[in-house]
Design a protein around this motif. Structure first.
Motif, PDB file in Angstrom:
ATOM      1  N   GLU A   1      -0.153 -11.106  -6.421  1.00 17.50           N
ATOM      2  CA  GLU A   1      -0.738 -12.128  -5.561  1.00 17.50           C
ATOM      3  C   GLU A   1       0.349 -12.796  -4.745  1.00 17.50           C
ATOM      4  O   GLU A   1       1.515 -12.813  -5.130  1.00 17.50           O
ATOM      5  CB  GLU A   1      -1.522 -13.166  -6.355  1.00 17.50           C
TER       6      GLU A   1
ATOM      7  N   THR B   1       0.188 -18.591  -1.361  1.00 23.57           N
ATOM      8  CA  THR B   1      -1.237 -18.891  -1.162  1.00 23.57           C
ATOM      9  C   THR B   1      -2.113 -18.498  -2.348  1.00 23.57           C
ATOM     10  O   THR B   1      -3.248 -18.956  -2.456  1.00 23.57           O
ATOM     11  CB  THR B   1      -1.763 -18.148   0.080  1.00 23.57           C
TER      12      THR B   1
ATOM     13  N   ALA C   1      -3.248 -15.546  -2.653  1.00 29.32           N
ATOM     14  CA  ALA C   1      -4.157 -14.509  -2.151  1.00 29.32           C
ATOM     15  C   ALA C   1      -3.876 -13.161  -2.807  1.00 29.32           C
ATOM     16  O   ALA C   1      -2.736 -12.843  -3.181  1.00 29.32           O
ATOM     17  CB  ALA C   1      -4.012 -14.387  -0.633  1.00 29.32           C
ATOM     18  N   ASP C   2      -4.909 -12.375  -2.942  1.00 28.20           N
ATOM     19  CA  ASP C   2      -4.820 -11.038  -3.511  1.00 28.20           C
ATOM     20  C   ASP C   2      -4.015 -10.143  -2.559  1.00 28.20           C
ATOM     21  O   ASP C   2      -4.314 -10.066  -1.366  1.00 28.20           O
ATOM     22  CB  ASP C   2      -6.238 -10.485  -3.693  1.00 28.20           C
TER      23      ASP C   2
ATOM     24  N   ASP D   1      -8.623 -21.575  -6.038  1.00 26.13           N
ATOM     25  CA  ASP D   1      -7.849 -22.327  -5.043  1.00 26.13           C
ATOM     26  C   ASP D   1      -6.642 -23.036  -5.636  1.00 26.13           C
ATOM     27  O   ASP D   1      -6.137 -24.002  -5.072  1.00 26.13           O
ATOM     28  CB  ASP D   1      -8.764 -23.348  -4.364  1.00 26.13           C
TER      29      ASP D   1
END
Length: 401
Positions: free
Chosen positions: A289, A293, A295-296, A153
Motif C-alpha cells: 500500500e 495515502t 491506497a492499494d 481512511d
C-alpha cells in the motif's frame, strides 16, 4: 473422637449427595450443549443460494449491506435492499432469522455521524427500528469497521481524531437495543486483528456485550495490504489470538462466532528474500500500500469461488490448488509460487473442518459464520465442509445416558 448420631448422619448424607452428583446428570446436561449458531452473509455481489437441504444448519442470514448513512435522515421512509426479507425467508429453512447488515468495509462516516451526540444516536436507532418493522427483519448486524480508527481512511483521518468513537460505540449500541427491544437480534461484525481492536478494551467489551446477542469475529483478512510478511489470512493460530483477545477483555466465548472466508487471497512477494527464507511463511512481501495515502498499490488481490479467476493469476492459482500444502504449525493452507512471486492463502474444505476441533471446540465458542454464502457457488464445497464440521461438533457434544 467418638462420632455422635448426628455427625454420623451428616457424614452419610454427604456421601450420598456426592455419589448422586457423580452418578447423574441434570436434564440440561443430558441434552448436551446448545446448538451452534451458523450465520451466513448473503451479499449483493453474489445473491445466490444452494438448495434448502444444504442450509438446514443456518440459523441466521445477514443481508449485506444497507448503508449506515441511510439512518441519519429523519425523513427517511424507504429502505433499499437487494433482496427483500420476505423473499430471503423463502430461500431458507423455516425458523431462520433474517438480519439486515448495516455498514460494511469503508462505510464509516454514517456511523461516526450517528454516534456523535445523544440526539444523533437516538435518531439513528429509531430509524433502524422503523426499518426493521417495515422490512419484517428479525434484527440487525452492525458492521462498523472499525470504531476508534484503522478503517479504510486511516492515513487521511488519524486514529487520534477518532478516539472519541471508542466510548461512543457502546452508547450507540445501547440506543439500538432500547429502540429495538429485547426480542430483536442485534449482532456486530468485529475486527479479527488485535491491532484493529481499538474500541474493544477491558473497559468497553462488557458494555458492548450488554447490548448484543453475539459477535461475529472476522477471523479472515488477517493478512492484508498493511502487512509486510506472508501469513495465513484465515489461519488457526491467528484466529485463536483473536478469540482470546475478546475473551480476555470480557466477552463470553458462547457469545462469539468464528469467521470463515469463502474466497482466496494472494500477495506479491520479494523473490530473493523468500528463496533464502527458512519457510515461505513469514517471508517478505513487496510494498502493498502507498505509505502516504494508504491506497492499494495493486500487488494483492483475491476472488471468491463464484468469481472467474483473473487471467493474470490463473496459471499460478491452478498450481496453488494442486501443489499447495497445509501448515501444521500455524494452521492454514498456502502456496508460494516462486515463479510468479505470489503468496496464496485460502481455506480448503479440509482446512475448514480442522478449525472445529482446533478453535470452535477448544475455545467452546457459540457459533460460526461465513462471508459469504453466494461466494461459495456453484459447488458449495466449503459450505458442505462447514456443515460437516457443525455436525461433528454436535455429535461430540452429545451425552450418553
Amino acid at each position: 473422637m467418638k462420632a455422635t448420631p448426628s455427625s454420623t448422619w451428616t457424614l452419610c448424607w454427604s456421601v450420598v449427595l456426592l455419589w448422586l452428583s457423580m452418578s447423574f446428570v441434570s436434564p440440561l446436561e443430558a441434552a448436551g450443549p446448545a446448538p451452534l449458531r451458523c450465520i451466513m452473509y448473503l451479499t449483493g455481489q453474489h445473491p445466490v443460494t444452494p438448495p434448502v437441504d444444504q442450509l438446514v444448519h443456518v440459523s441466521h442470514v445477514a443481508l449485506a449491506f444497507m448503508t449506515s448513512g441511510t439512518f441519519n435522515d429523519p425523513d427517511r421512509s424507504e429502505w433499499p435492499l437487494f433482496l427483500t426479507v420476505e423473499k430471503t425467508r423463502a430461500k431458507f429453512a423455516p425458523g431462520t432469522k433474517i438480519l439486515v447488515a448495516i455498514g460494511g468495509w469503508g462505510d464509516t462516516i454514517g456511523f461516526s455521524v450517528a454516534a456523535l451526540t445523544p440526539v444523533t444516536r437516538t435518531m439513528f436507532a429509531q430509524n433502524v427500528a422503523r426499518m426493521v418493522a417495515a422490512t419484517g427483519a428479525d434484527g440487525i448486524d452492525v458492521d462498523w469497521e472499525y470504531p476508534g480508527g484503522n478503517g479504510e481512511d486511516y492515513k487521511q483521518v488519524p486514529n487520534s481524531a477518532k478516539a472519541w468513537e471508542v466510548d461512543a460505540y457502546p452508547l450507540l449500541l445501547g440506543e439500538l437495543r432500547a429502540a429495538l427491544g429485547p426480542d430483536k437480534v442485534i449482532s456486530a461484525a468485529v475486527p479479527g486483528l488485535v491491532r484493529d481492536m481499538i474500541a474493544f478494551t477491558h473497559e468497553t467489551v462488557p458494555r458492548i456485550m450488554r447490548h448484543l446477542d453475539f459477535l461475529n469475529v472476522m477471523t479472515y483478512d488477517l493478512m492484508n495490504r498493511r502487512d509486510s510478511i506472508t501469513k495465513h489470512h484465515t489461519g488457526v493460530q491467528l484466529s485463536l489470538e483473536a478469540v482470546d483477545a475478546y475473551v480476555s477483555n470480557g466477552a463470553a466465548p458462547q457469545k462469539l462466532n468464528l469467521g470463515f472466508a469463502f474466497y482466496t487471497k494472494y500477495f506479491e512477494t520479494e523473490h530473493d528474500a523468500c528463496i533464502k527464507a527458512p519457510s515461505p511463511v513469514g517471508c517478505p512481501t513487496r510494498l502493498l500500500e502507498n505509505p502516504t495515502t494508504g491506497a492499494d498499490l495493486g500487488r494483492a488481490g483475491g476472488f471468491s469461488w463464484h468469481d472467474q479467476v483473473p487471467l493474470e493469476v490463473a496459471d499460478s492459482f491452478t498450481r496453488a490448488l494442486h501443489e499447495g500444502e497445509y501448515d501444521e504449525k500455524q494452521g492454514g493452507f498456502y502456496y508460494w509460487d516462486e515463479d510468479a512471486n505470489l503468496w496464496w492463502t485460502f481455506d480448503t474444505a479440509d482446512a475448514i473442518k480442522r478449525k472445529f476441533p482446533l478453535v470452535v471446540q477448544k475455545r467452546r465458542l457459540g457459533g460460526v459464520f461465513a462471508w459469504g454464502l453466494g461466494e461459495d457457488a456453484p459447488l458449495y464445497e466449503h459450505l458442505r465442509a462447514l456443515n460437516e464440521g457443525m455436525e461433528e461438533c454436535s455429535a461430540v457434544g452429545k451425552v450418553e445416558l
